[in-house]
Design an enzyme around this catalytic site. Sequence first.
Site, PDB file in Angstrom:
ATOM      1  N   ARG A  18       0.883  -1.070   0.001  1.00  0.00           N
ATOM      2  CA  ARG A  18       0.240   0.146  -0.187  1.00  0.00           C
ATOM      3  C   ARG A  18       0.873   1.069  -0.106  1.00  0.00           C
ATOM      4  NH1 ARG A  18      -3.635  -0.531   4.941  1.00  0.00           N
ATOM      5  NH2 ARG A  18      -1.004  -1.062   5.581  1.00  0.00           N
ATOM      6  N   ASN A  37      -5.954  -2.365   2.670  1.00  0.00           N
ATOM      7  CA  ASN A  37      -6.524  -4.145   2.958  1.00  0.00           C
ATOM      8  C   ASN A  37      -7.522  -4.684   3.028  1.00  0.00           C
ATOM      9  OD1 ASN A  37      -3.097  -4.365   2.442  1.00  0.00           O
ATOM     10  ND2 ASN A  37      -3.210  -4.318   4.544  1.00  0.00           N
TER      11      ASN A  37
END
Length: 94
Positions: A18, A37
């Site tokens: 990320r 996520n």
Amino acid sequence: MKKVKMIASGRVQGVGFRWSVQFLAGEIGDIYGRVWNNDDGTVTILAQSSDTAKLSQFIHEIRKGPSRMAKVTYLDVTLAHFEDFSDFQVKQWY
């Protein structure tokens, strides 16, 4: 403004994925959105840009895996409709 939703599968959680996506967006420029996520081990990315070439480059780099530890085995990319963003942020959830 072109907007896409991407769902990345593979080794994409717990490997800095990320944060690498956020860094990549800033590096390319004119890419705004969110990344988080999912409970099933995938990662969702909402991305928008007024520059189609930059958005295409962003998608291409995500497919390659933006972090050294990540391995994207599948990337689902669809056109999407969502609120306009003025930055790119890593979210814990969305």
